[in-house]
Design an enzyme around this catalytic site. Sequence first.
Site, PDB file in Angstrom:
ATOM      1  N   TYR A 107       0.855  -1.192   0.000  1.00 42.66           N
ATOM      2  CA  TYR A 107       0.000   0.000   0.000  1.00 42.66           C
ATOM      3  C   TYR A 107       0.889   1.239   0.000  1.00 42.66           C
ATOM      4  O   TYR A 107       1.935   1.263   0.651  1.00 42.66           O
ATOM      5  CB  TYR A 107      -0.909   0.008   1.236  1.00 42.66           C
ATOM      6  CG  TYR A 107      -2.080  -0.942   1.096  1.00 42.66           C
ATOM      7  CD1 TYR A 107      -3.201  -0.572   0.362  1.00 42.66           C
ATOM      8  CD2 TYR A 107      -2.048  -2.196   1.687  1.00 42.66           C
ATOM      9  CE1 TYR A 107      -4.274  -1.445   0.230  1.00 42.66           C
ATOM     10  CE2 TYR A 107      -3.116  -3.074   1.559  1.00 42.66           C
ATOM     11  CZ  TYR A 107      -4.231  -2.687   0.826  1.00 42.66           C
ATOM     12  OH  TYR A 107      -5.279  -3.552   0.699  1.00 42.66           O
ATOM     13  N   GLU A 108       0.475   2.261  -0.752  1.00 39.32           N
ATOM     14  CA  GLU A 108       1.304   3.460  -0.878  1.00 39.32           C
ATOM     15  C   GLU A 108       0.571   4.741  -0.508  1.00 39.32           C
ATOM     16  O   GLU A 108       1.179   5.797  -0.412  1.00 39.32           O
ATOM     17  CB  GLU A 108       1.865   3.534  -2.310  1.00 39.32           C
ATOM     18  CG  GLU A 108       2.571   2.237  -2.707  1.00 39.32           C
ATOM     19  CD  GLU A 108       3.463   2.348  -3.924  1.00 39.32           C
ATOM     20  OE1 GLU A 108       3.436   3.383  -4.605  1.00 39.32           O
ATOM     21  OE2 GLU A 108       4.201   1.374  -4.193  1.00 39.32           O
TER      22      GLU A 108
END
Length: 307
Positions: A154-155
Amino acid sequence: MASSKLLAVVFLSSLLALHAPMTTTAANSNLFRDYIGAIFNGVKFTDVPINPKVRFDFILAFVIDYTTATEPPTPTNGQFNIFWQNTVLTASDVASIKQSNPNVRVAVSLGGATVNNRPVFFNITSVDSWVKNAVSSLTKIVQEYNLDGIDIDYEQFQVDPATFAECVGRLVTTLKSNGVIKMASIAPFDNADVQRHYQALWNSYGSVIDYINFQFYAYSASTTEAQYVSHFDNQIANYPGGNILASFTTAPTTTSVPINTSLNACQTLQSQGKLYGIFIWAADHSRSQGFRYDTQAQALLANAPSY
Ligand SMILES: *[C@@H]1O[C@H](CO)[C@@H](O)[C@H](O)[C@H]1NC(C)=O
Ligand SMILES: *[C@@H]1O[C@H](CO)[C@@H](O)[C@H](O)[C@H]1NC(C)=O
């Protein structure tokens, strides 16, 4: 973190700490990892050269807890769906690449930067329901495809670091204790918000995270070899005791660290006894270069002086 060899090193360094300052636990190893399947260009496991002297992980990219049917895809609170090209990277392809290469494992990465050109957010309704949904949907996918592990990528975040840490930490802990997965990695990069989230996860749940696929290619195109090595040293400090992997991208980009700079830095890190492994984003892009750099990176790891 998981290997008994590393535990021995940690123990030894804590004995030495009686007489000397705490030393790092970074060490050479031969782990090579290649993301695959996100670009939908037909790349297959069997296209990629596999050096029998490395430990080789394919990482399918991606599964996302977003809908597939609606336009645009929307968050589903932990119900993961497949977003890799599973028409050419099938369950039977996983079985046969592992059968013909005993050094190969296959993982799947959660999240990614975008879906249909829109940002993917880590966005939950409640911790308990996200964990429950994630455990059941991922267990199904991992078992159907006979996968060995997961990667967390996840970013962008709609939750605070502690909530992210609790969700993902409980997910990984549960999948491991249920015997569904054997390994887990995280894929942070040097952005303040991203680092806050992954360091919170590392600080509470580092013992269940085996590798840190740090996205060094997110540094600028002007990064020098010495700066790359110094960024690597900073991540050793940010993720104490972690197995940090060096990395580069084979995507056609002019804004990332050049591949030759990265490979030179890898050689330096290995000569300093710190190169646990290398990962590449992504096999899909490497194909047009005849997998030249995937081959070079594996040759470097296979020839590690000692580990
Ligand atoms: C997060 O999830 C909520 C509830 O499903 C939704 O209303 C909101 O739009 C989502 N936020 C983002 C940025 O996707
Ligand atoms: C890397 O390759 C580029 C283009 O091939 C070249 O201009 C550059 O000098 C090389 N850099 C290093 C550090 O070898």
